[in-house]
Motif scaffolding. Structure first.
Motif, PDB file in Angstrom:
ATOM      1  N   TYR A  80     -64.621  27.946  13.691  1.00  0.00           N
ATOM      2  CA  TYR A  80     -64.198  27.903  15.092  1.00  0.00           C
ATOM      3  C   TYR A  80     -64.870  28.989  15.922  1.00  0.00           C
ATOM      4  CZ  TYR A  80     -60.410  24.853  13.541  1.00  0.00           C
ATOM      5  OH  TYR A  80     -59.683  23.814  13.013  1.00  0.00           O
ATOM      6  N   LEU A  81     -65.012  28.665  17.198  1.00  0.00           N
ATOM      7  CA  LEU A  81     -65.380  29.663  18.187  1.00  0.00           C
ATOM      8  C   LEU A  81     -64.325  29.643  19.278  1.00  0.00           C
ATOM      9  CD1 LEU A  81     -67.478  31.693  19.354  1.00  0.00           C
ATOM     10  CD2 LEU A  81     -68.277  29.789  20.764  1.00  0.00           C
ATOM     11  N   GLU A  82     -63.779  30.805  19.593  1.00  0.00           N
ATOM     12  CA  GLU A  82     -62.844  30.927  20.709  1.00  0.00           C
ATOM     13  C   GLU A  82     -63.660  30.994  21.997  1.00  0.00           C
ATOM     14  OE1 GLU A  82     -60.217  34.196  20.075  1.00  0.00           O
ATOM     15  OE2 GLU A  82     -59.465  33.409  18.157  1.00  0.00           O
ATOM     16  N   VAL A  83     -63.715  29.882  22.707  1.00  0.00           N
ATOM     17  CA  VAL A  83     -64.523  29.811  23.927  1.00  0.00           C
ATOM     18  C   VAL A  83     -63.717  30.225  25.157  1.00  0.00           C
ATOM     19  CG1 VAL A  83     -66.111  28.071  23.062  1.00  0.00           C
ATOM     20  CG2 VAL A  83     -63.985  27.346  24.168  1.00  0.00           C
ATOM     21  N   GLY A  84     -62.463  30.542  24.976  1.00  0.00           N
ATOM     22  CA  GLY A  84     -61.574  30.993  26.033  1.00  0.00           C
ATOM     23  C   GLY A  84     -60.240  31.361  25.423  1.00  0.00           C
ATOM     24  N   LYS A  85     -59.306  31.863  26.209  1.00  0.00           N
ATOM     25  CA  LYS A  85     -57.997  32.249  25.702  1.00  0.00           C
ATOM     26  C   LYS A  85     -57.271  31.036  25.141  1.00  0.00           C
ATOM     27  CE  LYS A  85     -53.764  34.718  26.940  1.00  0.00           C
ATOM     28  NZ  LYS A  85     -53.023  35.391  28.039  1.00  0.00           N
ATOM     29  N   ASN A  86     -56.884  31.123  23.864  1.00  0.00           N
ATOM     30  CA  ASN A  86     -56.212  30.030  23.160  1.00  0.00           C
ATOM     31  C   ASN A  86     -57.016  28.740  23.221  1.00  0.00           C
ATOM     32  OD1 ASN A  86     -54.125  28.927  21.586  1.00  0.00           O
ATOM     33  ND2 ASN A  86     -53.116  28.082  23.386  1.00  0.00           N
ATOM     34  N   MET A  87     -58.316  28.860  23.015  1.00  0.00           N
ATOM     35  CA  MET A  87     -59.216  27.702  23.041  1.00  0.00           C
ATOM     36  C   MET A  87     -60.192  27.815  21.869  1.00  0.00           C
ATOM     37  SD  MET A  87     -60.060  27.649  27.114  1.00  0.00           S
ATOM     38  CE  MET A  87     -61.270  26.349  26.924  1.00  0.00           C
ATOM     39  N   SER A  88     -59.915  27.096  20.793  1.00  0.00           N
ATOM     40  CA  SER A  88     -60.721  27.182  19.574  1.00  0.00           C
ATOM     41  C   SER A  88     -61.520  25.896  19.389  1.00  0.00           C
ATOM     42  CB  SER A  88     -59.816  27.423  18.359  1.00  0.00           C
ATOM     43  OG  SER A  88     -59.171  28.675  18.464  1.00  0.00           O
ATOM     44  N   MET A  89     -62.844  26.032  19.522  1.00  0.00           N
ATOM     45  CA  MET A  89     -63.743  24.884  19.431  1.00  0.00           C
ATOM     46  C   MET A  89     -64.361  24.825  18.036  1.00  0.00           C
ATOM     47  SD  MET A  89     -66.908  23.857  21.984  1.00  0.00           S
ATOM     48  CE  MET A  89     -65.812  23.785  23.416  1.00  0.00           C
ATOM     49  N   TRP A  90     -64.237  23.672  17.395  1.00  0.00           N
ATOM     50  CA  TRP A  90     -64.728  23.477  16.033  1.00  0.00           C
ATOM     51  C   TRP A  90     -66.226  23.201  16.016  1.00  0.00           C
ATOM     52  CZ3 TRP A  90     -63.447  23.849  11.008  1.00  0.00           C
ATOM     53  CH2 TRP A  90     -64.140  23.087  10.071  1.00  0.00           C
ATOM     54  N   PHE A  91     -66.922  23.813  15.041  1.00  0.00           N
ATOM     55  CA  PHE A  91     -68.338  23.506  14.830  1.00  0.00           C
ATOM     56  C   PHE A  91     -68.604  23.420  13.329  1.00  0.00           C
ATOM     57  CE2 PHE A  91     -68.245  28.085  14.448  1.00  0.00           C
ATOM     58  CZ  PHE A  91     -69.175  28.373  13.470  1.00  0.00           C
ATOM     59  N   TRP A  92     -69.627  22.670  12.987  1.00  0.00           N
ATOM     60  CA  TRP A  92     -70.061  22.543  11.594  1.00  0.00           C
ATOM     61  C   TRP A  92     -71.588  22.518  11.632  1.00  0.00           C
ATOM     62  CZ3 TRP A  92     -66.952  18.914   7.879  1.00  0.00           C
ATOM     63  CH2 TRP A  92     -67.265  19.224   6.544  1.00  0.00           C
ATOM     64  N   GLY A 164     -55.858  24.069  20.836  1.00  0.00           N
ATOM     65  CA  GLY A 164     -55.487  25.065  21.841  1.00  0.00           C
ATOM     66  C   GLY A 164     -55.339  24.437  23.204  1.00  0.00           C
ATOM     67  N   ASP A 165     -55.357  25.256  24.229  1.00  0.00           N
ATOM     68  CA  ASP A 165     -55.234  24.781  25.606  1.00  0.00           C
ATOM     69  C   ASP A 165     -56.550  24.146  26.056  1.00  0.00           C
ATOM     70  OD1 ASP A 165     -52.669  25.848  25.692  1.00  0.00           O
ATOM     71  OD2 ASP A 165     -53.389  27.784  26.427  1.00  0.00           O
ATOM     72  N   ASP A 166     -56.431  23.028  26.756  1.00  0.00           N
ATOM     73  CA  ASP A 166     -57.629  22.303  27.182  1.00  0.00           C
ATOM     74  C   ASP A 166     -57.705  22.251  28.705  1.00  0.00           C
ATOM     75  OD1 ASP A 166     -59.826  20.689  27.453  1.00  0.00           O
ATOM     76  OD2 ASP A 166     -58.770  18.826  26.972  1.00  0.00           O
ATOM     77  N   PRO A 167     -58.517  23.109  29.316  1.00  0.00           N
ATOM     78  CA  PRO A 167     -58.666  23.089  30.776  1.00  0.00           C
ATOM     79  C   PRO A 167     -59.736  22.115  31.253  1.00  0.00           C
ATOM     80  CG  PRO A 167     -59.890  24.916  29.899  1.00  0.00           C
ATOM     81  CD  PRO A 167     -59.278  24.210  28.706  1.00  0.00           C
TER      82      PRO A 167
END
Length: 483
Positions: A80-92, A164-167
């Motif tokens: 995961y990368l936290e791209v923002g507060k409470n926003m964890s984006m999955w990568f492989w 996480g939160d999705d803006p």
């Protein structure tokens, strides 16, 4: 832009130990020395953690899980990368099987909006696939990581393994988070930052591909001018198969394909004539209003009208899979074996996944729906990208209805760039692999279009050898050519 560094061996040694922030006196003015790397144990999983000072992001990943890519000596990272507060984006990420130190970096995004890029990984062109109804994956000999270092990303938040939160509620609002991820990825894996970069995507990628590429190019210019701090990304090529670019062009093409595709008519000529009248009276004007006003309500209304009065009536007349008209609607194809596999607790633990996998959850797409993003045209953005001179490939499996090849062909012909007239006048010619025709294509300048025979929405699943061949050609900076 940082100077190019060495290959992965030095990095792998670095992530195996804890690295704390250097004192300010040791590196005054150098934010890279404020980055942190360390090992963190959570829920029985050992994560390599990288805190990126410039973007305020934190990357947590598992190294060499042994899942999917089992080719000896080929590294992989998932997390995961936290791209923002409470926003964890999955990568492989998967290294190239051949010469990874020299291979380009290619990002893959599935569409939806809100569909996981694990679809592309496990059903299309990743290192492994499920064959012969087996429940365990096997190596894919036509994987795109035969040639390139591949980065699969689940975005926006809430898609696939991301959580996480999705803006994000539109293509335009999605782009900065993708750029954020790439900035942190390059900072943690600096050996890839001077490589050629490719963006490949499909379906709603007709929105994603042009906008993500355009945003990267805009950020590059802002870095040059000193307005933005970051690493320039060496964007080399964009490839979009069965994309959804422009509703005005492609809704009408849906009728054209339904009555005139090469497999079976989905409607008769009389019904087609009626639907063209509906398009001219209802769908088309609603889309024109969306374009004219740019309003969320107008664009959402246009999308609803076109789906309810054009797409749904066609689907109600004939039983067919909208992603492959040769298949019945109740028989999903390709099989979704990978979903159950990714939900296994032991698999999740090995790859570092923290939430239950959802291939195409509703929530992210609903956010896009409220802004009418689907109805918004990205043709002008696509034209702007082509005008920069990078290689752009628009290609489409000819058995797909929902983002059919006829609509994609009309979009390609509508792109405005210096070679537009030459492209429009070019004749489609056979695209061959080892002398066997796999489709038709045409090229002018740096834009190419390809119709792929006997392929549904997920082209690389149906034509893996041809897909790998054209992928390599485009990433090498060349136009498609037969072999």
């Amino acid at each position: 832009m940082r100077w190019c560094r060495g290959i992965a061996t030095a990095l792998l040694a670095a992530v195996a130990q804890t690295v704390v922030a250097a004192p300010a006196s040791a590196a005054a003015g150098s934010s890279s020395h404020l980055n942190k790397r360390y090992i963190e144990e959570r829920d029985g999983v050992s994560y390599n953690v990288f805190e990126h000072h410039e973007t305020g992001s934190k990357m947590s990943f598992v190294k060499n899980s042994g899942i999917c890519e089992t080719t000896p000596g080929v590294n992989q990272y998932s997390g995961y990368l936290e791209v923002g507060k409470n926003m964890s984006m999955w990568f492989w990420f998967f290294e190239a099987r051949n010469k990874p130190a020299e291979a380009p970096l290619v990002t893959w995004f599935n569409g939806g909006p809100g569909c996981s890029s694990m679809i592309g990984l496990f059903q299309e062109h990743g290192p492994c696939q499920f064959y012969n109804n087996e429940t365990e994956p096997s190596l894919n000999p036509w994987s795109w990581n035969n040639y390139a270092n591949m980065l699969y990303v689940d975005q926006p938040i809430g898609t696939g393994f991301s959580y996480g939160d999705d803006p994000v509620n539109s293509t335009v609002t999605a782009a900065p988070y993708v750029w954020n991820l790439l900035q942190a990825f390059y900072a943690n894996f600096p050996e890839y930052e001077c490589r050629d970069l490719g963006i490949f995507t499909e379906s709603y990628g007709g929105h994603y591909g042009p906008e993500f590429a355009h945003y990267i190019q805009t950020q590059n210019a802002a870095i040059d001018s000193g307005e933005v701090t970051g690493d320039k990304l060496a964007l080399k090529a964009v490839g979009i198969n069965n994309g959804w670019f422009d509703s005005t062009i492609q809704e009408r093409a849906g009728i054209e394909f339904a009555v005139g595709n090469s497999y079976r008519p989905l409607i008769n000529a009389s019904t087609a004539a009626q639907l063209y009248e509906v398009f001219d009276a209802r769908c088309g004007p609603a889309l024109d209003k969306c374009v004219a006003t740019g309003g969320d309500a107008e664009c959402a209304d246009a999308d609803s009208i076109c789906i309810n009065e054009i797409d749904n009536p066609i689907a109600a007349i004939t039983d067919f899979d909208t992603y492959d008209v040769r298949q019945p609607s109740q028989d999903p194809f390709p099989p979704n074996t990978y979903v159950d596999y990714l939900r296994r607790p032991e698999v999740m633990q090995k790859i570092g996944a923290k939430v239950r996998f959802e291939a195409c959850p509703n929530a992210p797409g609903e956010g896009f729906g409220r802004t009418g993003d689907d109805a918004r045209s990205f043709l002008d953005t696509l034209s702007a990208v082509v005008q920069t001179g990078i290689q752009v490939l628009l290609w489409a499996g000819d058995a797909d209805y929902i983002c059919n090849w006829m609509g994609n062909f009309h979009v390609a012909n509508a792109v405005k760039y210096p070679a537009s007239a030459q492209f429009n006048n070019a004749t489609m010619k056979p695209y061959k692999v080892a002398g066997v025709a796999k489709g038709l294509f045409k090229t002018a300048g740096n834009l190419s279009f390809m119709r792929v025979y006997e392929a549904g929405h997920e082209v690389p699943y149906y034509q893996p050898e041809a897909s790998l061949q054209v992928f390599m050609q485009v990433m090498q900076g060349n136009v498609p050519s037969s072999t």
